[in-house]
Design an enzyme around this catalytic site. Structure first.
Site, PDB file in Angstrom:
ATOM      1  N   CYS A   2       0.850  -1.175   0.000  1.00 39.32           N
ATOM      2  CA  CYS A   2       0.000   0.000   0.000  1.00 39.32           C
ATOM      3  C   CYS A   2       0.897   1.239   0.000  1.00 39.32           C
ATOM      4  O   CYS A   2       1.958   1.250   0.626  1.00 39.32           O
ATOM      5  CB  CYS A   2      -0.939   0.101   1.192  1.00 39.32           C
ATOM      6  SG  CYS A   2      -2.079  -1.266   1.338  1.00 39.32           S
ATOM      7  N   ARG A  27       3.754  -0.285  -4.896  1.00 36.44           N
ATOM      8  CA  ARG A  27       3.491  -0.820  -3.560  1.00 36.44           C
ATOM      9  C   ARG A  27       2.168  -1.583  -3.482  1.00 36.44           C
ATOM     10  O   ARG A  27       1.849  -2.167  -2.446  1.00 36.44           O
ATOM     11  CB  ARG A  27       3.472   0.316  -2.529  1.00 36.44           C
ATOM     12  CG  ARG A  27       4.775   1.074  -2.448  1.00 36.44           C
ATOM     13  CD  ARG A  27       4.669   2.214  -1.461  1.00 36.44           C
ATOM     14  NE  ARG A  27       4.598   1.745  -0.096  1.00 36.44           N
ATOM     15  CZ  ARG A  27       5.640   1.546   0.700  1.00 36.44           C
ATOM     16  NH1 ARG A  27       6.846   1.776   0.254  1.00 36.44           N
ATOM     17  NH2 ARG A  27       5.473   1.115   1.925  1.00 36.44           N
ATOM     18  N   TRP A  74      -2.690  -2.715  -1.601  1.00 40.47           N
ATOM     19  CA  TRP A  74      -2.406  -4.143  -1.779  1.00 40.47           C
ATOM     20  C   TRP A  74      -3.234  -4.828  -0.706  1.00 40.47           C
ATOM     21  O   TRP A  74      -2.985  -4.657   0.487  1.00 40.47           O
ATOM     22  CB  TRP A  74      -0.919  -4.422  -1.580  1.00 40.47           C
ATOM     23  CG  TRP A  74      -0.552  -5.845  -1.883  1.00 40.47           C
ATOM     24  CD1 TRP A  74      -0.296  -6.383  -3.116  1.00 40.47           C
ATOM     25  CD2 TRP A  74      -0.404  -6.915  -0.945  1.00 40.47           C
ATOM     26  NE1 TRP A  74      -0.007  -7.722  -2.991  1.00 40.47           N
ATOM     27  CE2 TRP A  74      -0.065  -8.076  -1.682  1.00 40.47           C
ATOM     28  CE3 TRP A  74      -0.526  -7.027   0.442  1.00 40.47           C
ATOM     29  CZ2 TRP A  74       0.166  -9.319  -1.088  1.00 40.47           C
ATOM     30  CZ3 TRP A  74      -0.313  -8.261   1.034  1.00 40.47           C
ATOM     31  CH2 TRP A  74       0.042  -9.395   0.273  1.00 40.47           C
ATOM     32  N   ASN A  98      -1.353   2.226   5.536  1.00 39.26           N
ATOM     33  CA  ASN A  98      -0.487   1.174   5.006  1.00 39.26           C
ATOM     34  C   ASN A  98      -0.041   0.326   6.188  1.00 39.26           C
ATOM     35  O   ASN A  98       0.496   0.857   7.154  1.00 39.26           O
ATOM     36  CB  ASN A  98       0.729   1.821   4.312  1.00 39.26           C
ATOM     37  CG  ASN A  98       1.883   0.854   4.143  1.00 39.26           C
ATOM     38  OD1 ASN A  98       1.669  -0.313   3.872  1.00 39.26           O
ATOM     39  ND2 ASN A  98       3.091   1.350   4.292  1.00 39.26           N
ATOM     40  N   GLY A  99      -0.283  -0.992   6.120  1.00 36.25           N
ATOM     41  CA  GLY A  99       0.116  -1.872   7.223  1.00 36.25           C
ATOM     42  C   GLY A  99      -1.026  -2.771   7.620  1.00 36.25           C
ATOM     43  O   GLY A  99      -1.981  -2.966   6.852  1.00 36.25           O
ATOM     44  N   GLU A 479      16.813 -17.994  -9.076  1.00 36.35           N
ATOM     45  CA  GLU A 479      16.395 -16.632  -9.435  1.00 36.35           C
ATOM     46  C   GLU A 479      15.692 -16.640 -10.802  1.00 36.35           C
ATOM     47  O   GLU A 479      14.673 -15.991 -10.989  1.00 36.35           O
ATOM     48  CB  GLU A 479      17.630 -15.707  -9.436  1.00 36.35           C
ATOM     49  CG  GLU A 479      17.498 -14.381 -10.182  1.00 36.35           C
ATOM     50  CD  GLU A 479      16.517 -13.413  -9.565  1.00 36.35           C
ATOM     51  OE1 GLU A 479      15.940 -13.707  -8.505  1.00 36.35           O
ATOM     52  OE2 GLU A 479      16.293 -12.348 -10.189  1.00 36.35           O
ATOM     53  N   LYS A 483      11.797 -15.522 -11.326  1.00 37.31           N
ATOM     54  CA  LYS A 483      11.436 -14.411 -12.207  1.00 37.31           C
ATOM     55  C   LYS A 483      10.415 -14.862 -13.241  1.00 37.31           C
ATOM     56  O   LYS A 483       9.467 -14.154 -13.548  1.00 37.31           O
ATOM     57  CB  LYS A 483      12.709 -13.867 -12.879  1.00 37.31           C
ATOM     58  CG  LYS A 483      12.709 -12.388 -13.045  1.00 37.31           C
ATOM     59  CD  LYS A 483      13.514 -11.625 -12.057  1.00 37.31           C
ATOM     60  CE  LYS A 483      13.062 -11.775 -10.636  1.00 37.31           C
ATOM     61  NZ  LYS A 483      13.879 -11.023  -9.715  1.00 37.31           N
ATOM     62  N   GLU A 486       7.009 -15.331 -11.561  1.00 34.86           N
ATOM     63  CA  GLU A 486       6.484 -14.064 -11.054  1.00 34.86           C
ATOM     64  C   GLU A 486       5.866 -13.198 -12.153  1.00 34.86           C
ATOM     65  O   GLU A 486       4.800 -12.623 -11.945  1.00 34.86           O
ATOM     66  CB  GLU A 486       7.694 -13.349 -10.438  1.00 34.86           C
ATOM     67  CG  GLU A 486       7.442 -12.100  -9.717  1.00 34.86           C
ATOM     68  CD  GLU A 486       8.744 -11.527  -9.135  1.00 34.86           C
ATOM     69  OE1 GLU A 486       9.852 -11.976  -9.492  1.00 34.86           O
ATOM     70  OE2 GLU A 486       8.632 -10.608  -8.321  1.00 34.86           O
ATOM     71  N   HIS A 502      17.637 -37.345  -8.449  1.00 33.98           N
ATOM     72  CA  HIS A 502      17.018 -37.854  -7.224  1.00 33.98           C
ATOM     73  C   HIS A 502      15.509 -37.626  -7.198  1.00 33.98           C
ATOM     74  O   HIS A 502      14.889 -37.681  -6.148  1.00 33.98           O
ATOM     75  CB  HIS A 502      17.677 -37.219  -5.998  1.00 33.98           C
ATOM     76  CG  HIS A 502      19.133 -37.550  -5.880  1.00 33.98           C
ATOM     77  ND1 HIS A 502      19.584 -38.815  -5.603  1.00 33.98           N
ATOM     78  CD2 HIS A 502      20.236 -36.792  -6.079  1.00 33.98           C
ATOM     79  CE1 HIS A 502      20.914 -38.823  -5.594  1.00 33.98           C
ATOM     80  NE2 HIS A 502      21.336 -37.595  -5.885  1.00 33.98           N
ATOM     81  N   LYS A 602       5.757  -4.517  -4.556  1.00 38.58           N
ATOM     82  CA  LYS A 602       7.218  -4.493  -4.457  1.00 38.58           C
ATOM     83  C   LYS A 602       7.706  -4.502  -3.018  1.00 38.58           C
ATOM     84  O   LYS A 602       8.725  -5.091  -2.704  1.00 38.58           O
ATOM     85  CB  LYS A 602       7.765  -3.262  -5.183  1.00 38.58           C
ATOM     86  CG  LYS A 602       9.271  -3.302  -5.254  1.00 38.58           C
ATOM     87  CD  LYS A 602       9.799  -2.659  -6.489  1.00 38.58           C
ATOM     88  CE  LYS A 602      11.273  -2.900  -6.649  1.00 38.58           C
ATOM     89  NZ  LYS A 602      11.598  -4.251  -7.128  1.00 38.58           N
TER      90      LYS A 602
HETATM   91  C1  F6R Z   1      11.458 -10.953  -6.915  1.00 40.97           C
HETATM   92  C2  F6R Z   1      11.295  -9.912  -5.921  1.00 40.97           C
HETATM   93  C3  F6R Z   1      11.029 -10.313  -4.524  1.00 40.97           C
HETATM   94  C4  F6R Z   1      11.919  -9.504  -3.562  1.00 40.97           C
HETATM   95  C5  F6R Z   1      11.554  -9.821  -2.104  1.00 40.97           C
HETATM   96  C6  F6R Z   1      12.457  -9.096  -1.137  1.00 40.97           C
HETATM   97  O1  F6R Z   1      11.643 -10.415  -8.183  1.00 40.97           O
HETATM   98  O2  F6R Z   1      11.369  -8.750  -6.221  1.00 40.97           O
HETATM   99  O3  F6R Z   1      11.197 -11.687  -4.336  1.00 40.97           O
HETATM  100  O4  F6R Z   1      13.245  -9.836  -3.836  1.00 40.97           O
HETATM  101  O5  F6R Z   1      10.230  -9.462  -1.864  1.00 40.97           O
HETATM  102  O6  F6R Z   1      12.313  -7.716  -1.252  1.00 40.97           O
HETATM  103  P1  F6R Z   1      13.407  -6.750  -0.642  1.00 40.97           P
HETATM  104  O7  F6R Z   1      14.664  -6.989  -1.389  1.00 40.97           O
HETATM  105  O8  F6R Z   1      12.855  -5.372  -0.844  1.00 40.97           O
HETATM  106  O9  F6R Z   1      13.558  -7.111   0.806  1.00 40.97           O
END
Ligand code: F6R
Length: 607
Positions: A2, A27, A74, A98-99, A479, A483, A486, A502, A602
């Site tokens: 948020c 956010r 969010w 927010n929270g 990773e 990605k 996601e 395995h 994010k």
């Molecule tokens: C993946 C991604 C998330 C963040 C995770 C941690 O692309 O962006 O998995 O890496 O939410 O976020 P931070 O780095 O802000 O603690």
């Protein structure tokens, strides 16, 4: 999660708040809303879905007024409907939050018992009703707000406006960030200074447990018990241009292209060009006394930390314990003052990682955080911060921050290895050269964009993908898979190449592409054998390698992508880039919302 924004002054508030929300949409983007004061009355406009929907509502029905607050959501409690969209309001007060208010059920029960009616399924509405209750008892806006804050449990950044009190916004924050912007006869607040830079560069980052009374002329800061406190005003280096796409299709594409720059900037900060040695900022403890590292982070940042573990154990011979931050504290690992907690986070606000800091602190460990946002909550709670100079990362999926985190971890490894007296100067020179070569090699990766697009056209048609890597490239496979999941919504799993036999090998058939990261180097032969095992079972191989590796791989792979050859030490940093590019190209082909994938935000400030 948020984003909140507010403006008070001489200009119309709604367009300013809307502009701020636009920069906070990373956010959360489940719903949005704005409230202003019009002739002393609270007026609000809200819409489910993205900010564009609110824009349509505002065009049809503009909001006047020079005092306003807004929110982009969010969803945590309650579906992402217009009814549940913030601001929540009564006739007397409107709030954005927010929270999470953890004790909202108990508070709601009490207010319902005395006849208050709730309209939404959210936890946040309780804040409006609680403040309204105190206003009805005759409290001033400030006292009503302070009394309400003292009853709230959980995490919150809040802003509120009051009927008949034009020119007043009250804000507060507890375990959620809030920044105040100072203009000329106008003041602003927002969850992130990024939202304020179009209006001002003069910013105060509120402390945890601060409340602010904002008028067009001033910001008065106080603690929740009303004690006035002074907070410094900073001049942010962020500019409005940092938040544009610069002609790229998406922020993610722009941020991918920033990899070489970001790696270079971070190295410039960490490596002294004269001595060619890593230089850390002054530390409040001696690295040579550290007997163990405890690493934790979430998501991509966790995968960066996983690579860091390989480096710290192999090069610095430092025992490392690692876990995702959301599980870290449940293991309650035994720690002592010689333990160094290493936390990695782009935002510095991730609630799980922040909670891990508290566990570390409680156990007397030193805390070193690797952060991109250095005015964040985690920065305030760390003993030392190593900055990843990635600049603002707007796309929800992390890209350039990831390689910047790896770059810092690589440098930190060399610094720890030297302080432990086990880094031969010749080896150090070799590692530093490898790092300094990286920005140029990273730039060359983009020459493979067409080849990566060709692989993307095949993957975009599939439902499942396997990623393989070995050693310090295994976290890079993780990773790559994260990605892809996601942003393209294709199921992907990553395995350590040797682990495939395995179990996961039974998944292999022609419908499951296998993406492998395999540059030529010490681990080549073993992983090459694993790929042959996959090939023998009908697996379709797409392999990221280098010229030497390709001499072998081209014999078995459906397609190989040839990247510059780099020292095995830095291979994880280089190889992360094409895997992120692959996920991006697949998402573009699938037409998903690349920068704002569904269900995500994010900055994950809930546990
Ligand atoms: C993946 C991604 C998330 C963040 C995770 C941690 O692309 O962006 O998995 O890496 O939410 O976020 P931070 O780095 O802000 O603690």
């Amino acid at each position: 999660m948020c984003g909140i924004c507010g403006a008070v002054g001489k200009q119309q508030a709604a367009p300013i708040v809307f502009e701020g929300l636009h920069r906070l949409e990373y956010r959360g983007y489940d719903s949005a809303g704005i409230a202003t004061l019009v002739d002393g009355r609270i007026e609000r406009r809200r819409a489910a879905g993205k900010l564009d929907n609110l824009h349509t509502v505002l065009e049809a029905s503009p909001l006047a007024g020079t005092t306003g607050i807004g929110h982009t959501r969010w969803a945590t409690h309650g579906a992402p409907t217009t009814c549940n969209a913030h601001p929540h309001s009564t006739n007397r007060v409107a709030i954005v939050h927010n929270g999470i208010i953890e004790n909202f059920e108990a508070l709601r029960q009490r207010l319902e018992n005395i006849g208050q009616n709730f309209e939404t399924d959210t936890d946040s509405e309780i804040i409006a009703l609680l403040v309204d209750y105190y206003l009805q008892q005759g409290a001033s806006p400030k006292d009503a707000a302070l009394q309400a804050f003292s009853r709230l449990e959980g995490a919150y950044a809040i802003a509120m406006i009051f009927a008949d009190h034009d020119g007043l916004i009250i804000g507060a924050c507890y375990n959620a960030p809030l920044a105040i912007g100072f203009g000329e006869q106008e003041m602003f607040l927002a969850s992130d200074s990024l939202a304020l830079v179009p209006f001002t560069q003069r910013i105060t980052y509120m402390n945890n447990g601060d409340c602010v009374v904002l008028t067009a002329q001033a910001a008065e800061f106080m603690t929740f018990d009303g004690k006035v406190v002074q907070r410094a005003v900073h001049h942010t280096k962020l500019t409005d241009s940092t938040t544009h796409k610069d002609g790229y299709r998406h922020y993610m594409e722009k941020e991918l292209h920033e990899h070489p720059l970001v790696i270079g900037q971070t190295l410039q900060r960490m490596i002294n060009p004269a001595t060619r040695q890593v230089t850390l900022p002054p530390l409040p403890f001696h690295l040579k006394h550290v007997s163990r590292a405890v690493m934790t982070a979430c998501g991509s940042a966790f995968y960066a930390a996983l690579v860091g573990r390989y480096w710290l154990e192999e090069i610095a011979r430092l025992p490392v314990d690692i876990d995702v931050a959301s599980e870290f504290r449940y293991r309650n690992p035994p720690l002592n003052p010689d333990s160094l907690g290493i936390l990695v986070s782009q935002s510095g606000e991730t609630a799980d990682t922040l909670a891990a800091i508290h566990t570390l602190r409680h156990n007397a460990a030193h805390i070193l955080s690797i952060l991109n946002v250095t005015h964040s909550s985690m920065a305030r709670e760390s003993d030392v911060v190593l900055e990843t100079l990635a600049g603002p990362e707007i796309s929800v999926a992390s890209t350039k921050a990831f390689t910047a985190q790896l770059t810092v971890l690589a440098c930190l490894t060399l610094a720890i290895a030297r302080s432990r007296g086990i880094l031969d100067p010749l080896n150090e020179e070799e590692f530093v050269s490898a790092l300094l070569n990286l920005p140029g090699c990273a730039a060359e990766v983009f020459k493979q964009t067409d080849a990566i697009r060709a692989v993307a056209t095949i993957i975009a048609e599939k439902r499942n993908v396997l990623y393989l890597g070995r050693g310090n490239l295994f976290p890079i496979a993780l990773e790559g898979a994260l990605k892809l999941k996601e942003i393209s919504y294709i199921h992907a799993e990553a395995y350590a190449a040797g682990e495939m036999k395995h179990g996961p090998i039974s998944l292999i058939d022609t419908s499951v592409p296998i993406v492998a990261t395999l540059p030529y180097g010490p681990l080549f032969d073993k992983t090459f054998s694993n790929l042959q095992e996959a090939k023998a079972r009908g697996g379709r191989l797409f392999v990221f390698t280098d010229a030497e590796g390709d001499k072998h791989i081209s014999k078995i792979a459906e397609q190989s992508i040839v990247l510059p050859h780099v020292h095995p030490f830095v291979a994880p940093i280089l190889h992360a880039i094409p895997l992120q590019m692959l996920a991006y190209e697949v998402a573009v082909l699938k037409g998903t919302d690349v920068d704002q994938p569904r269900n995500l935000a994010k900055c994950v400030t809930v546990e």
